[in-house]
Write a protein that holds these residues in place. Structure first.
Motif, PDB file in Angstrom:
ATOM      1  N   ALA A   1       0.836  -1.208   0.000  1.00  0.00           N
ATOM      2  CA  ALA A   1       0.000   0.000   0.000  1.00  0.00           C
ATOM      3  C   ALA A   1       0.866   1.252   0.000  1.00  0.00           C
ATOM      4  N   LEU A   2       1.935   1.236   0.793  1.00  0.00           N
ATOM      5  CA  LEU A   2       2.847   2.379   0.821  1.00  0.00           C
ATOM      6  C   LEU A   2       3.476   2.608  -0.549  1.00  0.00           C
ATOM      7  N   ASP A   3       3.892   1.543  -1.197  1.00  0.00           N
ATOM      8  CA  ASP A   3       4.523   1.657  -2.511  1.00  0.00           C
ATOM      9  C   ASP A   3       3.557   2.198  -3.557  1.00  0.00           C
ATOM     10  N   ARG A   4       2.289   1.852  -3.432  1.00  0.00           N
ATOM     11  CA  ARG A   4       1.303   2.188  -4.462  1.00  0.00           C
ATOM     12  C   ARG A   4       0.511   3.455  -4.150  1.00  0.00           C
ATOM     13  N   GLY A   5       0.640   3.977  -2.945  1.00  0.00           N
ATOM     14  CA  GLY A   5      -0.073   5.203  -2.607  1.00  0.00           C
ATOM     15  C   GLY A   5      -1.529   4.982  -2.245  1.00  0.00           C
ATOM     16  N   CYS A   6      -1.840   3.807  -1.694  1.00  0.00           N
ATOM     17  CA  CYS A   6      -3.210   3.586  -1.226  1.00  0.00           C
ATOM     18  C   CYS A   6      -3.194   3.262   0.268  1.00  0.00           C
ATOM     19  N   PHE A   7      -4.365   2.935   0.823  1.00  0.00           N
ATOM     20  CA  PHE A   7      -4.518   2.865   2.277  1.00  0.00           C
ATOM     21  C   PHE A   7      -5.257   1.599   2.685  1.00  0.00           C
ATOM     22  N   LEU A   8      -5.235   1.323   3.966  1.00  0.00           N
ATOM     23  CA  LEU A   8      -6.001   0.216   4.542  1.00  0.00           C
ATOM     24  C   LEU A   8      -7.095   0.775   5.426  1.00  0.00           C
ATOM     25  N   GLU A   9      -8.148   0.014   5.570  1.00  0.00           N
ATOM     26  CA  GLU A   9      -9.288   0.420   6.389  1.00  0.00           C
ATOM     27  C   GLU A   9      -9.220  -0.203   7.775  1.00  0.00           C
ATOM     28  N   LEU A  10      -9.631   0.556   8.758  1.00  0.00           N
ATOM     29  CA  LEU A  10     -10.021   0.003  10.051  1.00  0.00           C
ATOM     30  C   LEU A  10     -11.540   0.018  10.038  1.00  0.00           C
ATOM     31  N   ASN A  11     -12.140  -1.134   9.792  1.00  0.00           N
ATOM     32  CA  ASN A  11     -13.592  -1.238   9.684  1.00  0.00           C
ATOM     33  C   ASN A  11     -14.195  -1.229  11.082  1.00  0.00           C
ATOM     34  N   ALA A  12     -15.057  -0.256  11.350  1.00  0.00           N
ATOM     35  CA  ALA A  12     -15.551  -0.015  12.708  1.00  0.00           C
ATOM     36  C   ALA A  12     -16.770  -0.850  13.075  1.00  0.00           C
ATOM     37  N   GLN A  13     -17.255  -1.693  12.149  1.00  0.00           N
ATOM     38  CA  GLN A  13     -18.345  -2.592  12.527  1.00  0.00           C
ATOM     39  C   GLN A  13     -17.897  -3.383  13.756  1.00  0.00           C
ATOM     40  N   PRO A  14     -18.683  -3.398  14.832  1.00  0.00           N
ATOM     41  CA  PRO A  14     -18.219  -4.000  16.092  1.00  0.00           C
ATOM     42  C   PRO A  14     -17.843  -5.470  15.988  1.00  0.00           C
ATOM     43  N   GLU A  15     -18.440  -6.212  15.045  1.00  0.00           N
ATOM     44  CA  GLU A  15     -18.079  -7.614  14.904  1.00  0.00           C
ATOM     45  C   GLU A  15     -16.842  -7.792  14.004  1.00  0.00           C
ATOM     46  N   ARG A  16     -16.365  -6.705  13.435  1.00  0.00           N
ATOM     47  CA  ARG A  16     -15.159  -6.759  12.612  1.00  0.00           C
ATOM     48  C   ARG A  16     -13.961  -6.119  13.327  1.00  0.00           C
ATOM     49  N   LEU A  17     -14.022  -4.808  13.540  1.00  0.00           N
ATOM     50  CA  LEU A  17     -12.889  -4.047  14.081  1.00  0.00           C
ATOM     51  C   LEU A  17     -11.602  -4.531  13.411  1.00  0.00           C
ATOM     52  N   ASP A  18     -11.609  -4.412  12.127  1.00  0.00           N
ATOM     53  CA  ASP A  18     -10.599  -4.988  11.250  1.00  0.00           C
ATOM     54  C   ASP A  18     -10.041  -3.854  10.378  1.00  0.00           C
ATOM     55  N   LEU A  19      -8.878  -3.411  10.718  1.00  0.00           N
ATOM     56  CA  LEU A  19      -7.694  -3.998  11.314  1.00  0.00           C
ATOM     57  C   LEU A  19      -7.770  -4.064  12.841  1.00  0.00           C
ATOM     58  N   SER A  20      -7.121  -5.089  13.388  1.00  0.00           N
ATOM     59  CA  SER A  20      -6.977  -5.153  14.836  1.00  0.00           C
ATOM     60  C   SER A  20      -5.948  -4.125  15.281  1.00  0.00           C
TER      61      SER A  20
ATOM     62  N   LEU B   1      -4.326   5.125   7.873  1.00  0.00           N
ATOM     63  CA  LEU B   1      -5.502   4.267   7.762  1.00  0.00           C
ATOM     64  C   LEU B   1      -6.765   5.105   7.618  1.00  0.00           C
ATOM     65  N   ALA B   2      -7.815   4.470   7.100  1.00  0.00           N
ATOM     66  CA  ALA B   2      -9.146   5.070   7.058  1.00  0.00           C
ATOM     67  C   ALA B   2     -10.024   4.342   8.065  1.00  0.00           C
ATOM     68  N   ILE B   3     -10.621   5.070   8.993  1.00  0.00           N
ATOM     69  CA  ILE B   3     -11.560   4.458   9.932  1.00  0.00           C
ATOM     70  C   ILE B   3     -12.967   4.696   9.393  1.00  0.00           C
ATOM     71  N   SER B   4     -13.654   3.635   9.030  1.00  0.00           N
ATOM     72  CA  SER B   4     -14.970   3.756   8.396  1.00  0.00           C
ATOM     73  C   SER B   4     -15.957   2.805   9.044  1.00  0.00           C
ATOM     74  N   THR B   5     -17.237   3.133   8.960  1.00  0.00           N
ATOM     75  CA  THR B   5     -18.246   2.365   9.693  1.00  0.00           C
ATOM     76  C   THR B   5     -18.821   1.203   8.905  1.00  0.00           C
ATOM     77  N   ASP B   6     -18.646   1.186   7.561  1.00  0.00           N
ATOM     78  CA  ASP B   6     -19.320   0.152   6.773  1.00  0.00           C
ATOM     79  C   ASP B   6     -20.816   0.169   7.093  1.00  0.00           C
ATOM     80  N   ALA B   7     -21.354   1.370   7.267  1.00  0.00           N
ATOM     81  CA  ALA B   7     -22.737   1.532   7.740  1.00  0.00           C
ATOM     82  C   ALA B   7     -23.735   1.004   6.720  1.00  0.00           C
ATOM     83  N   HIS B   8     -24.705   0.228   7.221  1.00  0.00           N
ATOM     84  CA  HIS B   8     -25.814  -0.247   6.399  1.00  0.00           C
ATOM     85  C   HIS B   8     -27.141   0.381   6.843  1.00  0.00           C
TER      86      HIS B   8
END
Length: 573
Positions: free
Chosen positions: A492-511, A525-532
């Motif tokens: 991701a660093l080499d390519r200029g993109c990012f990873l998500e910290l998914n805030a859904q309580p059953e995920r919390l991914d990345l740890s 990182l991007a902290i996002s809710t994956d809100a439905h």
């Protein structure tokens, strides 16, 4: 007896599981699952809604029939339909559903073809090598099932922290209602914001003679009083969670809060520092010989061992002591520093709210921008968008941005990363978007090497921005898939993109462990809710909690920036 939203949601999930085992219509099963998801995202307790006479059928995904079932459960504490389903099926089948990776469909197949009606039956069948020959299982699945059963038998039951919040808050308010009570705080792993909680440790300070113990053991939700004394009591609530209550003196409050917050390893490290100064630290205070010299506040405890205050989320003996001694503790991210949300769904796919409803709800929460990232076409079960439907949504977003003030709706997609690393939509349409979140929703069983290469190839696409829920874990349900996260972070660093910290309580991914690794390597990182649903937007708090456990500061998070600045970050060279 108060009924919590978690209990209603769990009830509907269990109905869906048992219906699926029975082979019921998949749309009926999905209705209960969708309702459970809606309920988990609600902020106002359903019990209050029923008492206030709210029309529950107006909630997204809740029609007249389900509204009636909610009212029945809130009123009676049980659902007649669920009780009938339990009567039809062995109790052991419900226990099998708790085993990660099994699920209702596999449970039904195990019952039908191997006469498995409980965990012991399943363990025996797996040990004999019979499970691997069933369609859809195989040797690896059989081994995974055996391992999960062994771990389940060895480990204590743990609850998602998000499911415990309402329970803990209600109990704290119950205890605060006693005359003479001064402070009530939940300590332990709950206070450290761990993803899961084994039990609750509650500390109380109060005037002498305050009947707080009586109030505690007679709480409506107490199913069993395990022990009761003058300063300590232990109960088990009907949810299954154990709660320990301790009454502590004000002079020892800080020391007790430090001691019972933990972690054990952190406390040991602090006590070693105390010993170097001929001091002793325990739950009653900081002592020089027999004289208590500190303990009213946690700050006093840390001061006496030569450390600044250390936030509870960092207390895992993972380098925080050394960082504190060198004055290098991070200035941890705060919820109010989050300015936008980069992963959300609408009714166009599997969300529960319209584009406008999601936008207005995000604006009410004070967000400056919200990315709409509905699923792409490969997710047929979620009615994923093809190019034509996506472009129609982009026009709707343009129209809404013209109309709404105070928030910007970003054009996005959660595009599936296919098995070969290709994306589910062509670069031509992805180039028209503000945000592209790429996620894995299938083929979890690839080897570590193949899964890693799959993700790296996906990130090679010039319009790929964020890797969604990067390890695929579902807490208490599904282990992470095999993947080399260090290589992915470097990629991701080499390519200029990012990873998500998914805030859904059953995920919390990345740890939190991988959050810290990303920080140390310089990847934001991007902290996002994956809100439905509109309620799911509130999950951001859990993402921030996990980020804090991973030592993240505002500068480590891309959506702590204005849209103008974020837009520059998302541009790939």
């Amino acid at each position: 007896m108060p009924i919590h939203n978690k209990e209603v949601a769990d009830c509907f999930e269990r109905v869906a599981d048992l219906l699926e085992i029975r082979g019921a219509n998949r749309f009926r099963v999905r209705a209960y699952r969708n309702a459970a998801r809606t309920i988990r995202g609600l902020t106002k307790p359903l019990a209050e809604r029923v008492e206030d006479g709210d029309d529950l059928s107006e909630l997204s995904g809740i029609g007249d029939d389900l509204a009636g079932k909610i009212e029945q459960f809130v009123r009676d504490g049980k659902l007649e339909m669920l009780e009938d389903l339990k009567d039809e099926m062995p109790e052991g089948l419900i226990e099998i559903l708790r085993i990660p990776g099994v699920g209702p469909k596999r449970t039904a197949k195990l019952r039908e073809e191997l006469d498995v009606e409980g965990v012991d039956d399943l363990a025996e069948a797996a040990e004999e090598g019979a499970v691997r020959f069933l369609s859809g299982f195989g040797k690896k699945t059989e081994e995974t099932i055996l391992k999960a059963i062994e771990e389940e038998r060895d480990q204590e039951r743990r609850f998602l922290r998000s499911d415990v919040v309402e329970i803990a808050d209600s109990l704290v308010e119950h205890l605060k209602g006693v005359d003479g009570v001064k402070k009530v705080v939940v300590a332990g792993s709950y206070r450290r914001k761990r993803e899961t909680v084994g039990d609750l440790d509650i500390l109380v300070t109060c005037k002498r003679g305050t009947p707080v113990m009586e109030r505690f053991v007679n709480y409506d939700e107490v199913e069993e009083v395990i022990s009761e004394g003058k300063t300590k009591a232990t109960v088990r609530l009907r949810s299954g969670i154990q709660v320990d209550l301790r009454v502590v003196r004000q002079v020892s409050y800080g020391a007790a809060l430090f001691y019972f917050t933990g972690s054990k390893d952190h406390n040991i490290a602090v006590r070693k520092l105390a010993m170097d100064r001929d001091l002793k630290v325990n739950e009653y205070g900081v002592f020089r010989g027999d004289k208590r010299i500190a303990g009213r506040t946690e700050k006093e405890v840390y001061d006496e061992v030569g450390l600044p205050f250390i936030e509870p989320e960092l207390r895992e003996d993972e380098g925080e002591i050394d960082a504190a001694r060198k004055d290098r503790l991070p200035k941890l991210l705060r919820l109010e520093e989050i300015r936008g949300n980069l992963h959300a769904h609408t009714k166009a796919t599997d969300g529960k709210a319209t584009l406008r409803e999601m936008a207005e709800a995000a604006k009410e929460r004070g967000l400056e921008y919200l990315a709409i990232t509905d699923h792409s076409k490969h997710m047929r079960v979620a009615n994923g968008l093809d190019e034509k439907r996506l472009r129609k949504q982009l026009e709707e977003i343009d129209d809404l941005n013209e109309e709404l003030d105070g928030i910007r709706i970003l054009k996005g997609i959660e595009v599936d990363i296919l098995k070969d690393g290709s994306l589910d939509l062509p670069d031509e349409v992805l180039s028209e978007l503000d945000v592209v979140v790429g996620s894995i929703h299938s083929d979890f069983g690839l080897s570590r090497g193949k899964q890693t290469e799959r993700v790296l190839r996906a990130m090679d696409h010039p319009h790929f921005h964020i890797l969604g829920h990067p390890t695929g874990r579902l807490l208490n349900r599904r282990d992470p898939y095999e993947i080399d996260l260090e290589r992915v972070v470097d990629g991701a660093l080499d390519r200029g993109c990012f990873l998500e910290l998914n805030a859904q309580p059953e995920r919390l991914d990345l740890s939190h462990v991988y959050c810290r690794m990303a920080k140390e390597k310089g990847l934001r990182l991007a902290i996002s809710t994956d809100a439905h649903s509109v309620g799911d937007l509130g999950f951001m708090r859990y993402g921030v909690d996990e980020a804090r456990r991973g030592w993240l500061e505002a500068d480590d998070v891309v959506n702590s920036r204005s849209w103008k600045d974020l837009r520059q970050l998302l541009k790939r060279d």
